[in-house]
Write a protein that holds these residues in place. Structure first.
Motif, PDB file in Angstrom:
ATOM      1  N   ASP A 167      10.065  -6.920  -1.427  1.00  0.00           N
ATOM      2  CA  ASP A 167       9.682  -8.120  -1.637  1.00  0.00           C
ATOM      3  C   ASP A 167       8.448  -8.534  -2.559  1.00  0.00           C
ATOM      4  O   ASP A 167       8.569  -9.653  -3.135  1.00  0.00           O
ATOM      5  N   LEU A 168       7.427  -7.878  -2.370  1.00  0.00           N
ATOM      6  CA  LEU A 168       6.172  -8.104  -2.786  1.00  0.00           C
ATOM      7  C   LEU A 168       5.950  -7.670  -4.274  1.00  0.00           C
ATOM      8  O   LEU A 168       5.204  -8.351  -4.943  1.00  0.00           O
ATOM      9  N   GLY A 169       6.648  -6.577  -4.854  1.00  0.00           N
ATOM     10  CA  GLY A 169       6.636  -6.077  -6.052  1.00  0.00           C
ATOM     11  C   GLY A 169       6.384  -4.654  -6.129  1.00  0.00           C
ATOM     12  O   GLY A 169       6.390  -3.919  -5.204  1.00  0.00           O
ATOM     13  N   LYS A 170       5.724  -4.453  -7.288  1.00  0.00           N
ATOM     14  CA  LYS A 170       5.462  -2.963  -7.753  1.00  0.00           C
ATOM     15  C   LYS A 170       4.205  -2.507  -7.020  1.00  0.00           C
ATOM     16  O   LYS A 170       3.197  -3.326  -7.115  1.00  0.00           O
ATOM     17  N   ARG A 171       4.131  -1.486  -6.182  1.00  0.00           N
ATOM     18  CA  ARG A 171       3.034  -0.837  -5.503  1.00  0.00           C
ATOM     19  C   ARG A 171       2.178  -0.258  -6.757  1.00  0.00           C
ATOM     20  O   ARG A 171       2.489   0.778  -7.513  1.00  0.00           O
ATOM     21  N   ALA A 172       1.018  -0.623  -6.842  1.00  0.00           N
ATOM     22  CA  ALA A 172      -0.061  -0.233  -7.837  1.00  0.00           C
ATOM     23  C   ALA A 172      -0.937   0.815  -7.165  1.00  0.00           C
ATOM     24  O   ALA A 172      -1.537   0.545  -5.973  1.00  0.00           O
ATOM     25  N   GLU A 173      -1.621   1.904  -8.003  1.00  0.00           N
ATOM     26  CA  GLU A 173      -2.467   2.674  -7.663  1.00  0.00           C
ATOM     27  C   GLU A 173      -2.155   3.577  -6.351  1.00  0.00           C
ATOM     28  O   GLU A 173      -1.214   3.142  -5.816  1.00  0.00           O
ATOM     29  N   ASP A 174      -2.825   4.471  -6.362  1.00  0.00           N
ATOM     30  CA  ASP A 174      -2.611   5.366  -4.864  1.00  0.00           C
ATOM     31  C   ASP A 174      -3.113   4.706  -3.592  1.00  0.00           C
ATOM     32  O   ASP A 174      -4.191   3.866  -3.750  1.00  0.00           O
ATOM     33  N   PRO A 175      -2.785   4.653  -2.540  1.00  0.00           N
ATOM     34  CA  PRO A 175      -3.362   4.038  -1.275  1.00  0.00           C
ATOM     35  C   PRO A 175      -4.881   4.402  -1.075  1.00  0.00           C
ATOM     36  O   PRO A 175      -5.105   5.532  -1.261  1.00  0.00           O
TER      37      PRO A 175
END
Length: 244
Positions: A85-93
């Protein structure tokens, strides 16, 4: 929801992943900039948590139900429902781990770039924070509902928690009001878990200056997040137990 002017295209700066292990001190994460959106959530909870370390007395131990704190667990959390829903996850957590004889804690921070169409000069970013606390000497149940029902530091109003059935021993959703970030808290034996979703709106000041226009007041709608949060909470509970 936090709104602040910034250049479109600039990603929100996240602290570098680090691990702190200490018997005598609270974790002190370093980063390029704080998690502003979590001021009303994780910071308050951390203060209560830190103070609790000194309040706990000796005990026979608490059943942590198999939950454990360890380095690298944040990378194993997929957040499948929210990601869709939110979109692409960027970067490492971002990850912060602290271990103590009375209480272990891990915090995970995730950043999402919204793929939804926005007005010119506007960018929207979402952030998700996951926290697991394993209480090893004192049962957290007596304090759990008290913390859930604490008024917001922003307006002092009751949080109006909604109970979520069939999730751990007890589970509550808060932050369902206007301009509030939804947060899901779960009690399961000696483990306390939380999942919070927030949004940050960035404005390109140069664009608005060139266009001679006023900045639009954009408020991301987070009302659809709670059922997705419940779904992802079940997933991360399995991760923190080492069963997935």
């Amino acid at each position: 929801m936090i709104s602040e002017p910034e250049m479109v295209g600039d990603s929100a700066a996240w602290p570098q992943s680090e691990t702190a292990t200490s018997e005598d001190r609270s974790p002190s994460p370093r980063g390029r900039r704080p998690w502003l959106w979590a001021v009303g959530g994780a910071v308050t909870a951390s203060a209560v948590w830190a103070g609790g370390l000194y309040a706990y007395g000796p005990g026979a131990g608490v059943d942590t139900r198999g939950y454990r704190v360890a380095e690298g667990l944040c990378a194993k959390v997929k957040l499948s429902a929210l990601s869709a829903d939110l979109g692409k996850r960027a970067e490492d957590p971002a990850e912060m781990v602290d271990e103590h004889s009375a209480l272990d804690k891990i915090m995970c921070g995730y950043h999402f770039e919204s793929t939804a169409k926005q007005p010119p000069g506007v960018s929207v970013q979402y952030k998700v924070e996951v926290v697991l606390e394993t209480h090893k000497k004192t049962d957290p149940e007596p304090e759990f509902e008290a913390l859930v029902n604490q008024p917001s530091w922003l307006d002092g109003l009751p949080p109006r928690p909604e109970e979520v059935p069939a999730l751990g021993e007890k589970a509550f959703l808060t932050g369902m009001g206007e301009d509030e970030d939804p947060r899901l808290r779960v009690l399961d034996g000696g483990a306390v878990l939380s999942l919070e979703v927030g949004a940050e709106v960035g404005y390109d000041e140069d664009y608005y200056e060139e266009q001679g226009a006023d900045m639009e007041d954009i408020t991301p709608d987070l009302s659809a997040m709670p059922p997705l949060m419940v779904e992802d909470m079940r997933e991360l509970m399995s991760v923190f137990k080492g069963t997935s």
